[in-house]
Design a protein around this motif. Sequence first.
Motif, PDB file in Angstrom:
ATOM      1  N   ALA A  91      -7.661 -11.911   3.962  1.00  0.00           N
ATOM      2  CA  ALA A  91      -7.746 -11.734   2.517  1.00  0.00           C
ATOM      3  C   ALA A  91      -7.096 -10.407   2.147  1.00  0.00           C
ATOM      4  N   VAL A  92      -6.330 -10.417   1.057  1.00  0.00           N
ATOM      5  CA  VAL A  92      -5.692  -9.196   0.570  1.00  0.00           C
ATOM      6  C   VAL A  92      -6.243  -8.918  -0.820  1.00  0.00           C
ATOM      7  N   VAL A  93      -6.913  -7.792  -0.964  1.00  0.00           N
ATOM      8  CA  VAL A  93      -7.421  -7.404  -2.273  1.00  0.00           C
ATOM      9  C   VAL A  93      -6.825  -6.044  -2.640  1.00  0.00           C
ATOM     10  N   GLY A  94      -7.031  -5.624  -3.856  1.00  0.00           N
ATOM     11  CA  GLY A  94      -6.494  -4.342  -4.292  1.00  0.00           C
ATOM     12  C   GLY A  94      -6.212  -4.384  -5.772  1.00  0.00           C
ATOM     13  N   PRO A  95      -5.981  -3.205  -6.368  1.00  0.00           N
ATOM     14  CA  PRO A  95      -5.778  -3.144  -7.810  1.00  0.00           C
ATOM     15  C   PRO A  95      -4.527  -3.892  -8.249  1.00  0.00           C
ATOM     16  N   SER A  96      -4.494  -4.252  -9.486  1.00  0.00           N
ATOM     17  CA  SER A  96      -3.321  -4.887 -10.076  1.00  0.00           C
ATOM     18  C   SER A  96      -2.114  -3.981  -9.894  1.00  0.00           C
ATOM     19  N   GLY A  97      -1.006  -4.573  -9.450  1.00  0.00           N
ATOM     20  CA  GLY A  97       0.203  -3.788  -9.239  1.00  0.00           C
ATOM     21  C   GLY A  97       0.336  -3.219  -7.834  1.00  0.00           C
ATOM     22  N   ALA A  98      -0.646  -3.514  -6.968  1.00  0.00           N
ATOM     23  CA  ALA A  98      -0.644  -2.965  -5.603  1.00  0.00           C
ATOM     24  C   ALA A  98       0.438  -3.575  -4.727  1.00  0.00           C
ATOM     25  N   GLY A  99       0.934  -4.754  -5.122  1.00  0.00           N
ATOM     26  CA  GLY A  99       1.971  -5.395  -4.319  1.00  0.00           C
ATOM     27  C   GLY A  99       1.499  -6.644  -3.597  1.00  0.00           C
ATOM     28  N   LYS A 100       0.373  -7.194  -4.036  1.00  0.00           N
ATOM     29  CA  LYS A 100      -0.209  -8.363  -3.361  1.00  0.00           C
ATOM     30  C   LYS A 100       0.694  -9.602  -3.513  1.00  0.00           C
ATOM     31  N   SER A 101       1.128  -9.884  -4.726  1.00  0.00           N
ATOM     32  CA  SER A 101       2.013 -11.034  -4.916  1.00  0.00           C
ATOM     33  C   SER A 101       3.370 -10.798  -4.261  1.00  0.00           C
TER      34      SER A 101
ATOM     35  N   ARG B 100      -5.733 -23.724   9.555  1.00  0.00           N
ATOM     36  CA  ARG B 100      -4.461 -23.161   9.099  1.00  0.00           C
ATOM     37  C   ARG B 100      -4.551 -21.645   9.061  1.00  0.00           C
ATOM     38  N   THR B 101      -3.405 -21.008   9.231  1.00  0.00           N
ATOM     39  CA  THR B 101      -3.335 -19.582   8.969  1.00  0.00           C
ATOM     40  C   THR B 101      -3.338 -19.428   7.454  1.00  0.00           C
ATOM     41  N   THR B 102      -4.273 -18.634   6.938  1.00  0.00           N
ATOM     42  CA  THR B 102      -4.390 -18.539   5.490  1.00  0.00           C
ATOM     43  C   THR B 102      -4.354 -17.091   5.029  1.00  0.00           C
ATOM     44  N   ILE B 103      -3.556 -16.831   4.020  1.00  0.00           N
ATOM     45  CA  ILE B 103      -3.547 -15.515   3.380  1.00  0.00           C
ATOM     46  C   ILE B 103      -4.052 -15.712   1.957  1.00  0.00           C
ATOM     47  N   VAL B 104      -5.201 -15.127   1.675  1.00  0.00           N
ATOM     48  CA  VAL B 104      -5.820 -15.273   0.362  1.00  0.00           C
ATOM     49  C   VAL B 104      -5.643 -13.980  -0.409  1.00  0.00           C
ATOM     50  N   ILE B 105      -4.929 -14.053  -1.512  1.00  0.00           N
ATOM     51  CA  ILE B 105      -4.797 -12.893  -2.380  1.00  0.00           C
ATOM     52  C   ILE B 105      -5.874 -13.027  -3.444  1.00  0.00           C
ATOM     53  N   ALA B 106      -6.696 -12.011  -3.560  1.00  0.00           N
ATOM     54  CA  ALA B 106      -7.863 -12.168  -4.426  1.00  0.00           C
ATOM     55  C   ALA B 106      -8.111 -10.925  -5.261  1.00  0.00           C
TER      56      ALA B 106
ATOM     57  N   ILE C 260     -10.203  -8.547   6.021  1.00  0.00           N
ATOM     58  CA  ILE C 260      -9.837  -8.228   4.634  1.00  0.00           C
ATOM     59  C   ILE C 260      -9.065  -6.914   4.657  1.00  0.00           C
ATOM     60  N   VAL C 261      -7.935  -6.875   3.950  1.00  0.00           N
ATOM     61  CA  VAL C 261      -7.258  -5.595   3.777  1.00  0.00           C
ATOM     62  C   VAL C 261      -7.267  -5.244   2.291  1.00  0.00           C
ATOM     63  N   VAL C 262      -7.489  -3.975   2.034  1.00  0.00           N
ATOM     64  CA  VAL C 262      -7.405  -3.471   0.665  1.00  0.00           C
ATOM     65  C   VAL C 262      -6.085  -2.733   0.553  1.00  0.00           C
ATOM     66  N   LEU C 263      -5.228  -3.262  -0.319  1.00  0.00           N
ATOM     67  CA  LEU C 263      -3.900  -2.687  -0.504  1.00  0.00           C
ATOM     68  C   LEU C 263      -3.963  -1.705  -1.668  1.00  0.00           C
ATOM     69  N   ASP C 264      -3.430  -0.501  -1.462  1.00  0.00           N
ATOM     70  CA  ASP C 264      -3.398   0.467  -2.555  1.00  0.00           C
ATOM     71  C   ASP C 264      -2.294   1.493  -2.279  1.00  0.00           C
ATOM     72  N   GLY C 265      -1.498   1.763  -3.279  1.00  0.00           N
ATOM     73  CA  GLY C 265      -0.442   2.768  -3.150  1.00  0.00           C
ATOM     74  C   GLY C 265       0.582   2.436  -2.073  1.00  0.00           C
ATOM     75  N   GLY C 266       0.779   1.132  -1.813  1.00  0.00           N
ATOM     76  CA  GLY C 266       1.795   0.744  -0.841  1.00  0.00           C
ATOM     77  C   GLY C 266       1.310   0.753   0.593  1.00  0.00           C
ATOM     78  N   HIS C 267       0.032   1.110   0.777  1.00  0.00           N
ATOM     79  CA  HIS C 267      -0.553   1.163   2.116  1.00  0.00           C
ATOM     80  C   HIS C 267      -1.816   0.325   2.186  1.00  0.00           C
ATOM     81  N   VAL C 268      -2.254   0.069   3.432  1.00  0.00           N
ATOM     82  CA  VAL C 268      -3.572  -0.529   3.634  1.00  0.00           C
ATOM     83  C   VAL C 268      -4.591   0.602   3.521  1.00  0.00           C
ATOM     84  N   ALA C 269      -5.404   0.557   2.457  1.00  0.00           N
ATOM     85  CA  ALA C 269      -6.378   1.619   2.222  1.00  0.00           C
ATOM     86  C   ALA C 269      -7.636   1.408   3.065  1.00  0.00           C
ATOM     87  N   GLU C 270      -8.043   0.146   3.218  1.00  0.00           N
ATOM     88  CA  GLU C 270      -9.204  -0.199   4.051  1.00  0.00           C
ATOM     89  C   GLU C 270      -8.904  -1.497   4.756  1.00  0.00           C
TER      90      GLU C 270
END
Length: 229
Positions: A34-44, A190-196, A208-218
């Motif tokens: 799962a990839v989470v993070g603020p809007s604009g983090a680059g998830k899509s 299946r291999t699944t990537i969930v953007i949430a 779960i990875v938390v994306l922020d500022g172009g990096h994995v924050a957590e």
Amino acid sequence: KGHVRFEGVRFGYDPGREILKGLDLDVPAGSTLAVVGPSGAGKSTLARLMYRFYDVAEGRITIDGQDIRDVQQASLRAAIGIVPQDTVLFNDTIGYNIAYGREGAGRAEVEAAAAGAAIAGFIERQPEGYDARVGERGLKLSGGEKQRVAIARTLLKNPPILILDEATSALDSRTEAEILDTLEAIERGRTTIVIAHRLSTVIHADQIVVLDGGHVAERGTHAELLRLG
Ligand code: ADP
Ligand code: ADP
């Protein structure tokens, strides 16, 4: 099959504005990230890179060890199914919308995919019944029903890799919960990537990875991230 890796992936749309600044991800075959993070983090953006709408500037993305730049476009698209947030349907039948571009799919397969996505569940509640609704025009459907059509479309392709790009974010919480149940069933194997948006919708993810500022924050499981606060 379907081991996905991002190795030092850097990417930006515009010069001087990097969106991903050296991203490393390892998604073992059959697992859910799962990839989470603020809007604009680059998830899509990460989903678009996997589908090669854009290519990485640096680093690489591999599937089973093979750089996706060395994979034929058709094979890559067959291997990856994307369920986007807002599904745009043709003003045509549900059946047509599910099967569009899926050469060789017959009525039986389309109906099986529709049943798998539990479109039938909605249909059973309709007085006109299943046949009438499979023939119903896509533009008349609710948001939840549209997402189920998108899921059925993906099921028909049966891809080893599934990307859910905020697939339920635009729905009310009850519809979201119903669709998350359906998705959990089709994610199996299946291999699944969930953007949430919210952590609460990805409790079952293996990592779960938390994306922020172009990096994995957590990075961690749901329980581990809750402990971090
Ligand atoms: P998220 O999915 O995490 O909300 P996105 O991956 O959609 O983030 O976008 C990441 C950043 O890239 C945002 O700042 C967004 O404005 C920018 N961006 C997205 N698409 C484009 C594009 N086609 N051209 C230029 N910038 C874009
Ligand atoms: P195809 O239509 O190539 O057989 P899919 O059923 O996986 O494969 O549909 C994916 C389609 O959805 C692509 O054609 C693309 O235009 C669109 N799409 C899905 N997710 C995204 C996304 N995150 N960003 C942009 N377009 C997307």
